[in-house]
Design an enzyme around this catalytic site. Structure first.
Site, PDB file in Angstrom:
ATOM      1  N   GLY A 170      -0.078   4.026  43.868  1.00  0.00           N
ATOM      2  CA  GLY A 170       0.946   5.072  43.826  1.00  0.00           C
ATOM      3  C   GLY A 170       1.397   5.428  45.223  1.00  0.00           C
ATOM      4  O   GLY A 170       0.805   5.015  46.221  1.00  0.00           O
ATOM      5  N   ASN A 173       3.791  12.008  48.879  1.00  0.00           N
ATOM      6  CA  ASN A 173       4.614  12.550  49.953  1.00  0.00           C
ATOM      7  C   ASN A 173       4.134  12.095  51.320  1.00  0.00           C
ATOM      8  O   ASN A 173       4.906  12.011  52.259  1.00  0.00           O
ATOM      9  CB  ASN A 173       4.595  14.078  49.888  1.00  0.00           C
ATOM     10  CG  ASN A 173       5.129  14.561  48.564  1.00  0.00           C
ATOM     11  OD1 ASN A 173       6.184  14.141  48.126  1.00  0.00           O
ATOM     12  ND2 ASN A 173       4.372  15.420  47.901  1.00  0.00           N
ATOM     13  N   ASP A 280      -3.665  22.132  47.663  1.00  0.00           N
ATOM     14  CA  ASP A 280      -2.719  21.203  47.031  1.00  0.00           C
ATOM     15  C   ASP A 280      -3.166  20.863  45.604  1.00  0.00           C
ATOM     16  O   ASP A 280      -3.164  19.694  45.205  1.00  0.00           O
ATOM     17  CB  ASP A 280      -2.590  19.936  47.895  1.00  0.00           C
ATOM     18  CG  ASP A 280      -1.298  19.177  47.638  1.00  0.00           C
ATOM     19  OD1 ASP A 280      -0.414  19.726  46.934  1.00  0.00           O
ATOM     20  OD2 ASP A 280      -1.172  18.040  48.118  1.00  0.00           O
TER      21      ASP A 280
END
Ligand code: ATP
Ligand code: MG
Length: 444
Positions: A170, A173, A280
């Site tokens: 994957g 950001n 996060d």
């Protein structure tokens, strides 16, 4: 160094060794059990019990008899026995207990030596020891931090040249995550590669900030193996989770979400106990595997790393609490908000603020997130979900941070206690079924 081979399937996974000392338990994750030798373990024990003269240790067999370990052969037998026990526990749907060892301490040299002569208790450095072990022997009188202890037990670092990259898992950001194989440790890894154009000084600062990851030792936190810079890229090597992250799963049923929530709350409680805010929390940072384990990743331990990434990727995270979006001070309660909004999204299979369209990733222009600050938080529809679950989400998503549950209130919430039954099989079966469905839809 003597290498122990063929300890059943131990090459493929880390184990946790719990050293039982008079002052309490000391847990350490051993990443490559097959590379562990008796000397390494003895040195590690001496580091947590510097006052005692430890020459051997014991473990308990299935009937509670103590078996002494004094050599590599006996260590090998202990690891084989533990591997079988672990497999049995897994077959019964349980998470394996750590391997408990009981150091055998003799009298201290000071007491035994009636002539008052100094006795050098250091093992012979010419022994089959790794550099890490020799370093630790040189400092034997100093009590080691668990970070150093862990490094001794993990048999060194992972180097770039020992990694074979497989497929891309994957792209986020900050960087790209690859599935990879560590040739020396014979295990699969997830390696996150982040391009960073920074000075060597900053690189050093990031590496030292990441040191705390060696200390993290929880079944609810992804295991960190190593990090290194090659040119202008940092690679962060962690445990690979074969179920991937939760953001790619379709609407997750409540009884599965409940077990996942228990693991997430336990993982966060562990981080908070180390004075680490996650910062996060979101579905793509919650990972699952086919064994039914749920682990948190990507928590912000390195301020420098977070700042350096933020310079390249602009935007505000849509899972952030209102107080963070509006730039106020924040603490543990901001993580609690993110738990609420994440689980609401996972239950509904859509982001709970319909006006916010998350097209790519979770970073958005700040103005688009203003509704999270201004509006009343969304509430899960009763009727489709249990009252306990609806209450849990509503409490986590209170606009006023102080009204959100504190860590112990989170653990004690009836939604969490209801599913805190250690039943990993529910998550395991659900992950396996979803992966099979995905394979059927996209045959290779
Ligand atoms: P952000 O960069 O904001 O954290 P993100 O979480 O979507 O966003 P990455 O952290 O780069 O992006 O992760 C990308 C993807 O790689 C994840 O969504 C997940 O599917 C996969 N992934 C990350 N770590 C692992 C792991 N340890 N095991 C298996 N898959 C992983
Ligand atoms: Mg991530």
């Amino acid at each position: 160094m003597l290498i122990l081979n063929n300890i059943c399937e131990m090459d493929s996974e880390a184990i946790v060794i719990r050293i039982k000392t008079p002052l309490g338990d000391m847990d350490s994750s051993v990443d490559y059990p097959s590379l562990l030798n008796f000397n390494d373990l003895l040195v590690a024990i001496r580091d947590v019990m510097p006052e005692a003269t430890v020459t051997a240790f014991e473990y308990e067999d299935e009937v509670g008899d103590r078996i002494t370990v004094r050599s590599d052969e006996e260590l090998k037998a202990m690891l084989s026995y533990y591997c079988n026990t672990m497999n049995e526990q897994r077959m019964n749907g349980l998470l394996p207990d750590p391997l408990q060892i009981f150091p055998r301490a003799g009298k201290t040299p000071g007491i035994r030596n009636i002539h008052g002569l100094k006795v050098n208790t250091r093992p012979n450095p010419a022994n089959d020891c790794t550099n890490a072990v020799q370093d630790s022997i040189a400092n034997n009188s100093l009590k080691k931090s668990s970070a150093e202890l862990k490094r001794i037990l993990t048999n060194g670092q992972i180097n770039a040249q020992d990694i074979l990259y497989q497929e891309q898992l994957g792209h986020g950001n900050g960087g790209t995550v690859y599935k990879a194989y560590h040739v020396l440790g014979k295990r699969v890894l997830a390696v996150k590669v982040i391009p960073l154009d920074i000075t060597v000084e900053l690189q050093k600062q990031i590496m030292s900030e990441l040191e705390i990851l060696y200390k993290c030792d929880s079944p609810y936190i992804i295991t960190f193996f190593s990090a290194f810079f090659v040119e202008n890229r940092i690679s962060i090597c962690t445990e690979f989770m074969d179920g991937g992250s939760l953001d790619v799963y379709k609407r997750i049923p409540e009884h599965v979400l409940g077990r996942i929530a228990v693991a997430v709350v336990k993982g966060l409680t562990y981080l908070w106990s180390l004075k680490i805010l996650h910062r996060d929390v979101k579905p793509s940072n919650m990972l699952v595997n086919t064994r039914g384990q749920v682990k948190l990743c990507d928590f912000g331990v390195s301020t420098q790393l977070v700042n350096s990434i933020a310079k390249t990727y602009v935007g505000t995270n849509a899972y952030m609490a209102p107080e963070r979006i509006s730039g106020e001070q924040y603490g543990i309660h901001a993580d609690v908000w993110s738990v609420g909004i994440s689980f609401m999204e996972l239950a509904l299979d859509m982001f709970p603020y319909p006006q916010i369209q998350k097209n790519q990733g979770s970073l958005m222009p700040l103005q688009l997130l203003q509704c999270i600050v201004d509006e009343d938080p969304p509430v899960l529809p009763v009727g489709q979900f249990s009252e306990k679950f609806v209450h849990f989400i509503t409490q986590c998503m209170r606009r006023n941070p102080k009204e959100r549950p504190a860590p112990n209130n989170l653990m004690d919430h009836s939604f969490i206690t209801q599913y805190n039954d250690g039943n990993a099989e529910v998550v395991s079966m659900w992950v396996c079924r979803c992966l099979e469905e995905r394979r059927a839809q996209h045959p290779q």
